[in-house]
Scaffold this motif. Sequence first.
Motif, short mmCIF file in Angstrom:
data_model
loop_
_atom_site.label_atom_id
_atom_site.label_comp_id
_atom_site.label_asym_id
_atom_site.label_seq_id
_atom_site.Cartn_x
_atom_site.Cartn_y
_atom_site.Cartn_z
N ALA A 43 -0.98 8.69 16.68
CA ALA A 43 -1.60 8.58 15.61
C ALA A 43 -1.35 10.43 15.13
CB ALA A 43 -2.64 9.17 15.78
N THR A 44 -0.87 9.76 13.31
CA THR A 44 -1.96 10.35 12.05
C THR A 44 -2.29 10.60 11.65
OG1 THR A 44 -0.02 12.01 10.43
CG2 THR A 44 0.34 9.62 10.65
N ILE A 45 -3.29 11.65 10.88
CA ILE A 45 -4.15 11.57 10.30
C ILE A 45 -3.64 12.32 8.28
CG2 ILE A 45 -6.00 11.75 11.23
CD1 ILE A 45 -5.99 14.61 10.88
N SER A 46 -2.31 12.31 8.50
CA SER A 46 -2.31 13.02 7.08
C SER A 46 -1.44 11.47 6.24
CB SER A 46 -0.38 13.84 7.43
OG SER A 46 -0.70 15.11 8.30
N PRO A 47 -1.48 11.63 4.84
CA PRO A 47 -1.06 10.91 4.05
C PRO A 47 0.36 10.21 4.66
CG PRO A 47 -2.04 12.67 2.88
CD PRO A 47 -2.13 12.61 3.60
N ILE A 48 0.78 9.01 4.38
CA ILE A 48 2.14 8.22 4.77
C ILE A 48 2.97 7.87 3.84
CG2 ILE A 48 1.82 8.79 7.29
CD1 ILE A 48 0.99 5.87 6.70
N PHE A 49 3.93 7.85 3.20
CA PHE A 49 4.76 7.34 2.63
C PHE A 49 5.85 5.95 2.49
CE2 PHE A 49 5.24 11.51 0.90
CZ PHE A 49 4.50 11.73 -0.45
N PHE A 50 5.43 5.55 4.42
CA PHE A 50 5.46 4.78 4.55
C PHE A 50 5.38 3.55 5.39
CE2 PHE A 50 9.40 7.69 3.34
CZ PHE A 50 10.63 6.48 3.92
N ASP A 98 0.97 -1.35 -0.29
CA ASP A 98 0.34 -0.05 -0.01
C ASP A 98 0.83 1.04 -0.04
OD1 ASP A 98 -2.44 -1.12 -0.19
OD2 ASP A 98 -2.94 -1.30 2.25
N VAL A 99 2.15 1.31 -0.02
CA VAL A 99 2.85 2.14 0.05
C VAL A 99 4.12 2.21 -0.88
CG1 VAL A 99 1.91 2.79 2.79
CG2 VAL A 99 4.73 1.38 1.99
N ARG A 100 3.55 0.68 -1.90
CA ARG A 100 5.18 0.97 -2.40
C ARG A 100 4.98 1.45 -3.96
NH1 ARG A 100 5.47 -4.64 -3.81
NH2 ARG A 100 7.25 -4.89 -2.17
N GLY A 101 5.88 2.46 -3.66
CA GLY A 101 5.40 3.82 -4.79
C GLY A 101 4.27 5.16 -4.80
N THR A 102 3.24 4.91 -3.76
CA THR A 102 2.33 6.04 -3.23
C THR A 102 1.79 6.28 -2.14
OG1 THR A 102 0.12 5.60 -4.05
CG2 THR A 102 0.61 3.73 -3.28
N LYS A 103 0.96 6.66 -2.00
CA LYS A 103 0.69 7.25 -0.18
C LYS A 103 -0.60 6.91 -0.32
CE LYS A 103 1.91 12.27 -1.00
NZ LYS A 103 0.74 13.92 -0.73
N TYR A 104 -0.07 6.11 1.12
CA TYR A 104 -1.13 5.77 1.65
C TYR A 104 -2.26 6.58 2.63
CZ TYR A 104 -4.18 2.23 5.45
OH TYR A 104 -4.59 1.92 5.62
N GLN A 105 -3.58 6.84 2.93
CA GLN A 105 -4.52 7.46 3.75
C GLN A 105 -4.93 6.73 4.86
OE1 GLN A 105 -4.89 10.70 3.97
NE2 GLN A 105 -5.72 9.86 5.66
#
Length: 199
Positions: free
Chosen positions: A124-131, A93-100
């Motif tokens: 917690a974080t609600i920002s889109p993540i790359f990792f 879900d984080v391979r080359g893309t963001k996850y919400q």
Amino acid sequence: MSRSRGFTLIELMIVVAIISVLAALAVVGVRTYIATAKTAEAKQVVGAITRSAATQYERDRAISQILPATGVSAANTHILCDSAAPVPLNFADVRGTKYQPSAAPGVDFMSGSPLAGWQCLGFATISPIFFQYSYQVGGGYVSQGLDGAPIPSGTEAFEAGARGDLDGDGVACTVVRTGEVRNGELVTSTMIFTDNDPD
């Protein structure tokens, strides 16, 4: 008598070549800058997870118990929050893309209990993540087997980790920080360890 003269074909070719070289350098520079910014996100979040783990360990926790008629309660104790489920659960879900991350109760960073997982950590974080972010206690570390990784010893130890494949090429970037309890004190690694850091 003066005569107006335009650019020759060679002069135009030189200008086009210079612009092409500058454009190529700019593209490489922008890609490096973006990758560095994405990795900075991982370092910031891993640092925040580590601080949350240390803060929760320092809290006095009273053990729930029923006292005998002449007994006394157990002393307050310091314990590490138990492991958390990785967010997102699937690394793809984080391979080359963001996850919400989801803000729904019991999902992603809202999962866990008062003694385990993200709820215990209070992170917690609600920002889109790359990792993909993880918090492991006592083993199962994402840095296991990586050269130079600070693997903690013992069962009273943890790792805050991040894994990401920023450009989807199958090469994972790993960012971790570790800690362990020594003589009742929580000690964390002095630096954040990175593997395959693009910067």
